[in-house]
Design a protein around this motif. Structure first.
Motif, short mmCIF file in Angstrom:
data_model
loop_
_atom_site.label_atom_id
_atom_site.label_comp_id
_atom_site.label_asym_id
_atom_site.label_seq_id
_atom_site.Cartn_x
_atom_site.Cartn_y
_atom_site.Cartn_z
N ALA A 134 0.90 -1.63 -0.21
CA ALA A 134 -0.08 0.17 0.55
C ALA A 134 1.02 1.35 0.25
O ALA A 134 0.70 2.41 -0.44
CB ALA A 134 -1.41 -0.30 1.50
N SER A 135 1.64 1.28 0.53
CA SER A 135 3.24 2.35 0.36
C SER A 135 3.39 2.52 -0.61
O SER A 135 3.10 3.82 -1.16
CB SER A 135 4.03 2.11 1.90
OG SER A 135 3.61 2.64 3.09
N ARG A 136 4.02 1.49 -1.14
CA ARG A 136 4.46 1.57 -2.43
C ARG A 136 3.08 2.38 -3.71
O ARG A 136 3.87 2.98 -3.58
CB ARG A 136 5.21 0.19 -2.76
CG ARG A 136 5.80 0.25 -4.67
CD ARG A 136 6.15 -0.57 -4.89
NE ARG A 136 6.66 -1.22 -6.65
CZ ARG A 136 6.02 -0.89 -7.12
NH1 ARG A 136 4.51 -0.93 -7.24
NH2 ARG A 136 6.75 -0.83 -8.40
N ILE A 137 2.39 1.60 -3.98
CA ILE A 137 1.36 2.25 -4.35
C ILE A 137 1.11 3.82 -4.50
O ILE A 137 0.95 4.68 -5.23
CB ILE A 137 -0.22 1.61 -4.55
CG1 ILE A 137 0.37 0.14 -4.80
CG2 ILE A 137 -1.04 2.15 -5.30
CD1 ILE A 137 0.75 -0.14 -5.96
N ARG A 138 1.15 4.07 -2.97
CA ARG A 138 1.19 5.25 -2.22
C ARG A 138 1.46 6.78 -3.29
O ARG A 138 1.19 7.09 -3.79
CB ARG A 138 -0.13 5.90 -0.88
CG ARG A 138 -0.31 6.85 -0.65
CD ARG A 138 -1.69 7.61 -1.32
NE ARG A 138 -2.09 8.82 -0.63
CZ ARG A 138 -2.46 9.73 -1.78
NH1 ARG A 138 -2.40 9.51 -3.16
NH2 ARG A 138 -2.51 10.52 -1.13
N LEU A 139 2.59 6.16 -3.19
CA LEU A 139 4.14 6.97 -2.62
C LEU A 139 4.07 7.62 -4.66
O LEU A 139 4.33 7.93 -5.10
CB LEU A 139 5.64 6.61 -2.37
CG LEU A 139 4.96 6.85 -0.75
CD1 LEU A 139 6.25 6.01 0.13
CD2 LEU A 139 5.04 8.08 -0.18
N LEU A 140 3.91 5.98 -5.53
CA LEU A 140 3.79 6.34 -6.70
C LEU A 140 2.63 7.37 -7.65
O LEU A 140 3.24 7.80 -7.51
CB LEU A 140 3.68 4.64 -7.20
CG LEU A 140 4.94 4.03 -7.15
CD1 LEU A 140 4.97 2.60 -7.66
CD2 LEU A 140 6.25 4.29 -7.99
N ASP A 141 1.92 6.81 -6.76
CA ASP A 141 0.62 7.82 -6.72
C ASP A 141 1.01 9.46 -6.87
O ASP A 141 0.54 10.43 -7.44
CB ASP A 141 -0.80 7.56 -6.24
CG ASP A 141 -1.46 6.25 -6.42
OD1 ASP A 141 -1.32 5.84 -7.64
OD2 ASP A 141 -2.12 5.82 -5.84
N LEU A 142 1.87 9.08 -5.30
CA LEU A 142 2.40 10.36 -5.05
C LEU A 142 3.09 11.29 -5.85
O LEU A 142 3.31 12.83 -6.43
CB LEU A 142 2.04 10.69 -3.51
CG LEU A 142 0.53 10.77 -2.40
CD1 LEU A 142 1.14 10.11 -0.85
CD2 LEU A 142 0.19 12.25 -3.29
N TYR A 143 4.46 10.47 -6.61
CA TYR A 143 5.67 11.77 -6.83
C TYR A 143 6.12 10.56 -7.73
O TYR A 143 7.13 11.47 -8.38
CB TYR A 143 6.47 11.22 -5.54
CG TYR A 143 5.76 11.54 -4.02
CD1 TYR A 143 5.74 13.11 -4.01
CD2 TYR A 143 5.73 10.96 -3.18
CE1 TYR A 143 5.57 13.78 -2.70
CE2 TYR A 143 4.92 12.20 -1.79
CZ TYR A 143 5.51 12.97 -2.10
OH TYR A 143 4.32 13.27 -0.59
#
Length: 152
Positions: A134-143
């Motif tokens: 979930a962290s990986r996906i969210r950080l890719l979404d953001l940055y």
């Protein structure tokens, strides 16, 4: 939320009952910080009602919300692994009722009963893997640049 990470589906009833013997009912108002990244992890919770967001400190920006947790989900896994410091922060996003567990008491039970300890370790490990994803996906979404986060 995946069913493999909720306590009711991840732990056999005998282990769930043993863990619940240590539970203490708590509640948090919306906006309450449960823990901060980098601080000592000495307890964990299972959500009964309400929602809790997990966030990641990003220098120069507001914390990035990684995931929102609800009923039956584990809040906090850092208590299980050295150095026992929170890897994320957590905040109640609505009024929350939860069961709270003293980490040292649970670790003591795990050490005294290797089968119980293995069941807890497998459960917590599944949660860690899901949170990492979930962290990986969210950080890719953001940055990440547009289109670079696609999974193949």
């Amino acid at each position: 939320m995946t069913s493999a990470t909720t306590m009711n589906t991840a732990l056999e009833p005998v282990y769930r009952e043993r863990l619940m013997d240590l539970a203490r009912e708590v509640s948090f108002e919306a906006g309450t910080r449960l823990f901060e990244e980098g601080r000592r992890a000495d307890r964990f919770w299972i959500v009964r009602t309400g929602t809790v967001s997990l966030d990641l400190h990003v220098p120069g920006r507001r914390p990035a919300v990684i995931e929102t947790l609800g009923h039956g989900e584990l809040i906090g896994w850092s208590w299980h692994f050295q150095p026992r410091l929170w890897h994320l922060g957590a905040e109640a996003t609505s009024p929350v009722r939860a069961w709270e567990f003293d980490a040292e008491s649970v670790r003591t039970m795990c050490a005294a009963d290797p089968e119980f300890g293995r069941a807890i370790a497998v459960w917590v490990g599944r949660v860690v893997a899901q949170r990492l994803h979930a962290s990986r996906i969210r950080l890719l979404d953001l940055y990440a640049p547009y289109g670079s986060g696609g999974l193949t």
